[in-house]
Scaffold this active site. Structure first.
Site, PDB file in Angstrom:
ATOM      1  CG  ASP A  46       2.847  -9.949   4.991  1.00 40.57           C
ATOM      2  OD1 ASP A  46       3.259 -10.808   5.789  1.00 40.57           O
ATOM      3  OD2 ASP A  46       1.670  -9.562   4.959  1.00 40.57           O
TER       4      ASP A  46
ATOM      5  CE1 TYR B 141      -7.181   2.064  -0.681  1.00 43.11           C
ATOM      6  CE2 TYR B 141      -9.350   2.289   0.294  1.00 43.11           C
ATOM      7  CZ  TYR B 141      -8.333   1.487  -0.169  1.00 43.11           C
ATOM      8  OH  TYR B 141      -8.424   0.121  -0.096  1.00 43.11           O
ATOM      9  CD  GLU B 142     -10.506   9.334   2.511  1.00 46.26           C
ATOM     10  OE1 GLU B 142      -9.847   8.351   2.864  1.00 46.26           O
ATOM     11  OE2 GLU B 142     -11.740   9.317   2.389  1.00 46.26           O
TER      12      GLU B 142
ATOM     13  CE1 TYR C 285     -27.324  14.605  10.583  1.00 46.69           C
ATOM     14  CE2 TYR C 285     -25.751  16.380  10.164  1.00 46.69           C
ATOM     15  CZ  TYR C 285     -26.940  15.729   9.858  1.00 46.69           C
ATOM     16  OH  TYR C 285     -27.725  16.189   8.848  1.00 46.69           O
TER      17      TYR C 285
ATOM     18  CG  MET D 139      -7.088   2.113   5.586  1.00 45.73           C
ATOM     19  SD  MET D 139      -6.058   2.601   4.217  1.00 45.73           S
ATOM     20  CE  MET D 139      -7.047   1.916   2.901  1.00 45.73           C
ATOM     21  N   GLY D 140      -5.825   0.895   8.771  1.00 51.42           N
ATOM     22  CA  GLY D 140      -4.796   0.405   9.690  1.00 51.42           C
ATOM     23  C   GLY D 140      -4.721  -1.106   9.727  1.00 51.42           C
TER      24      GLY D 140
ATOM     25  CD  GLU E  15      -8.378  -0.977   7.216  1.00 55.30           C
ATOM     26  OE1 GLU E  15      -9.137  -0.501   6.362  1.00 55.30           O
ATOM     27  OE2 GLU E  15      -7.225  -1.348   6.941  1.00 55.30           O
TER      28      GLU E  15
ATOM     29  N   GLY F 213       0.818  -1.216   0.000  1.00 54.78           N
ATOM     30  CA  GLY F 213       0.000   0.000   0.000  1.00 54.78           C
ATOM     31  C   GLY F 213       0.847   1.260   0.000  1.00 54.78           C
TER      32      GLY F 213
ATOM     33  NE  ARG G 282      -2.254  -4.377  -0.971  1.00 56.51           N
ATOM     34  CZ  ARG G 282      -1.692  -3.845   0.113  1.00 56.51           C
ATOM     35  NH1 ARG G 282      -0.643  -4.423   0.658  1.00 56.51           N
ATOM     36  NH2 ARG G 282      -2.181  -2.742   0.641  1.00 56.51           N
TER      37      ARG G 282
ATOM     38  CE  LYS H 165       4.406  -0.133   2.594  1.00 59.22           C
ATOM     39  NZ  LYS H 165       3.489  -0.880   1.719  1.00 59.22           N
ATOM     40  CB  THR H 166       2.920  -0.082   6.632  1.00 56.49           C
ATOM     41  OG1 THR H 166       1.501  -0.140   6.740  1.00 56.49           O
ATOM     42  CG2 THR H 166       3.509  -0.442   7.989  1.00 56.49           C
ATOM     43  CB  ILE H 167      -0.416   4.497   6.460  1.00 53.28           C
ATOM     44  CG1 ILE H 167      -1.431   3.438   6.034  1.00 53.28           C
ATOM     45  CG2 ILE H 167       0.069   5.323   5.296  1.00 53.28           C
ATOM     46  CD1 ILE H 167      -2.802   3.994   5.724  1.00 53.28           C
ATOM     47  CG  ASP H 168      -1.626  -0.542   8.068  1.00 53.53           C
ATOM     48  OD1 ASP H 168      -2.217   0.431   7.584  1.00 53.53           O
ATOM     49  OD2 ASP H 168      -1.728  -1.698   7.609  1.00 53.53           O
TER      50      ASP H 168
END
Ligand code: FBP
Length: 552
Positions: A176, A425-426, A243, A250-251, A311, A81, A145, A202-205
């Site tokens: 991975d 994705y943002e 509201y 994500m993650g 997520e 990703g 991937r 690397k990974t935003i997670d």
């Protein structure tokens, strides 16, 4: 091509390096530390990695480095990703390679690991790189991937590298991809192919981390991007006061992103999957606790609020975890029959008929849309694609039903209207923050020095990151030291251990101390947009998670 004003000025940004990497490249040498070992499964991993197990940690120190100027061709791959800063890893790698010898060449394999298998590449030179410096995205060469994991694939990699005289590969990826990088490094050494392999975290997670990899790149920018949006929603909620916003973040499995965003924005509720698992909380109990918080706020006249949802949550709710495991093995066993069914209702029926009675019960109470999402294609690692399961809608719907019931029983008198969002994705291709721009550039530059030191099977490591770059350290750690044995697709395999949120850790503890107050009162904080120019305490600040972990 039209270029935005921000993009134009970001091209000129000069990322900061750790002090040791600011020396002339011929004046820095690797210094080998003590031999390393894994935390668990030492014998099994040693047996699988006879050439790369137990390697020493490396740090860089001043010293004459003549070997670094040797002419080299190097390949680079972006894997998995997108994460903000990938372009800067390549920029740092390129600048180091050019500083060492202007005749060096950088091959960027296109579209992820499949690029090397297909010998599809782009020569990265100064003019090509110019328009990618300090920008988000992986569009410089693309990502993918495809997994590099079989001997046949490794041989193709060796053949392609040899055909271009490439003597080192830099693989920019998550847990991975770096596991596969370690296996590839071991294979090349065992076969005497003479090709080094270096990984970059690397990974935003944020789940590829340990003592030496303090943060994976992209996490800082992605969480700041989501926090800005959450803060804006909080302010909207506090303005309109009508509201409840359910925001999925994500993650994948880990809740680091949700936790960091909660620390940044102080929402009313933030679920942490790791806690749900530890406390064995059922879906119904989670829904009940949210409904109670909504009712408590309503009693104070506040019919609005914000809920953050990681997520991967569904995979940590015990009964849904079992359900997913049953579906996974069912789909693996009856793959062709299942794939031959085109009608989604028939697919649901097919699965329902084959589930255990307990899982069938769980499956049938889920809304049809969620049932369909649980049956979607798995990712290449066999995982459910959690980003496609609408947990935000699931919880909002179930909370509404519970509140109706509570109203009928006289336990709730408020008004409930919900909005759902998914932020993922943002944030993955946002302009990297100064931190990610600096960190990534340093990781890439550092990766070249590891190559120059003749090392293979290492992950580029830059540490002391909660401090300004003037205090950063640079080095490398053997990837094997991060591994353990895990069952994947029914086989025991060596893999980098995923770092989940630690419930004993300072970031979670801080959150746990404050969440009851945040749940009842409106304590929102508004981080605002990422700033690139201005005071360092605003522009270069990294995550709250890292600051708390490092005791600031
Ligand atoms: P990586 O682990 O490869 O960095 O990807 C992370 C991620 O962004 C997850 O947060 C998310 O679940 C997943 O990728 C989405 O995958 P895809 O981009 O294939 O939809």
């Amino acid at each position: 091509m039209d270029i935005s004003p921000l993009q134009q000025v970001r091209y000129a940004y000069q990322p900061k390096l750790p002090p040791i990497l600011r020396q002339s490249i011929t004046s820095v040498v690797p210094s080998l530390g003590e031999a390393t070992q894994t935390a668990t499964d030492q014998e099994a991993i040693k047996a699988l990695f006879p050439n790369t197990y137990g390697l020493p940690r490396v740090s860089f120190v001043e010293g004459e480095n003549k070997d670094i100027t040797k002419r080299r061709n190097i390949g680079v791959i972006l894997s998995g990703g997108q994460a903000p800063g990938g372009h800067n890893v390549i920029s740092g790698l390129y600048d180091a390679l050019q500083a060492a010898n202007p005749d060096n060449t950088l091959y960027g394999f296109k579209g992820g690991p499949s690029g090397i298998l297909e010998d599809s590449y782009q020569i990265i030179d100064a003019s090509f790189l110019e328009t990618f410096r300090n920008t988000g995205g992986f569009d410089i060469i693309g990502s993918g991937r495809t997994k590099l994991e079989t001997e046949a694939q490794f041989e193709v990699c060796a053949k392609v590298c040899k055909s271009h005289d490439i003597t080192a590969l830099v693989i920019i990826g998550g847990d991975d991809s770096n596991t596969n990088a370690a296996v590839l490094a071991e294979y090349f050494l065992a076969k005497g192919h003479g090709i080094q392999v270096i990984g970059c975290p690397k990974t935003i997670d944020g789940d590829l981390k340990n003592e030496f990899i303090e943060i994976s790149f992209g996490f800082d920018t992605a969480t700041k991007t989501y926090s800005e949006l959450i803060g804006n929603i909080e302010r909207d909620a506090n303005s309109a006061k009508k509201y409840w916003h359910f925001i999925k973040l994500m993650g994948r499995s880990a809740s680091h992103i949700a936790l960091e965003c909660a620390l940044e924005t102080q929402p009313n509720i933030c679920l942490i999957s790791e806690e749900v698992e530890a406390k064995q909380q059922s879906l119904v109990s989670i829904v009940d606790s949210i409904a109670k918080a909504v009712a408590d706020r309503a009693a104070d006249g506040n019919n609005f609020g914000v809920v953050l949802i990681p997520e991967g949550l569904v995979e940590f709710i015990p009964e849904i975890k079992t359900l997913i495991e049953e579906i996974n093995s069912l789909l693996a066993k009856e793959e062709s029959t299942f794939n031959a069914i085109s009608d989604s209702n028939e697919r649901i029926q097919f699965v329902q008929d084959r589930l255990s009675s307990k899982s069938k019960q769980v499956f049938t109470i889920l809304p049809e849309e969620i049932q369909k999402q649980l049956l979607m294609d798995r990712d290449p690692h066999g995982n459910v694609q959690v980003s496609r399961i609408e947990t935000d809608k699931l919880l909002a719907t179930m909370v509404e039903t519970t509140l109706k019931q509570m109203k009928a029983e006289g336990r709730y008198t408020g008004k409930f209207s919900s909005m759902t969002h998914f932020f993922g994705y943002e944030g993955r291709c946002a302009f990297p923050t100064n931190f990610d721009a600096d960190y990534c550039y340093s990781l890439g530059y550092n990766a070249f020095l590891l190559i120059g030191g003749g090392l293979s099977g290492y992950l580029s490591s830059v540490t002391n990151l909660s401090q300004q770059a003037e205090k950063w350290n640079a080095g490398g750690i053997p990837i094997t030291m991060m591994m353990n044995m895990e069952v994947r697709h029914g086989t025991n395999k060596p893999v980098i251990k995923k770092a989940l949120v630690e419930l004993e850790g300072k970031p979670f503890q801080y959150f746990a101390e404050h969440r009851d107050n945040w749940a009842r009162t409106t304590s929102f904080t508004y981080p605002g947009a990422v700033q690139y120019f201005g005071p360092a305490e605003v522009c270069d600040r990294t995550t709250v998670t890292l600051a708390l972990e490092q005791g600031l």
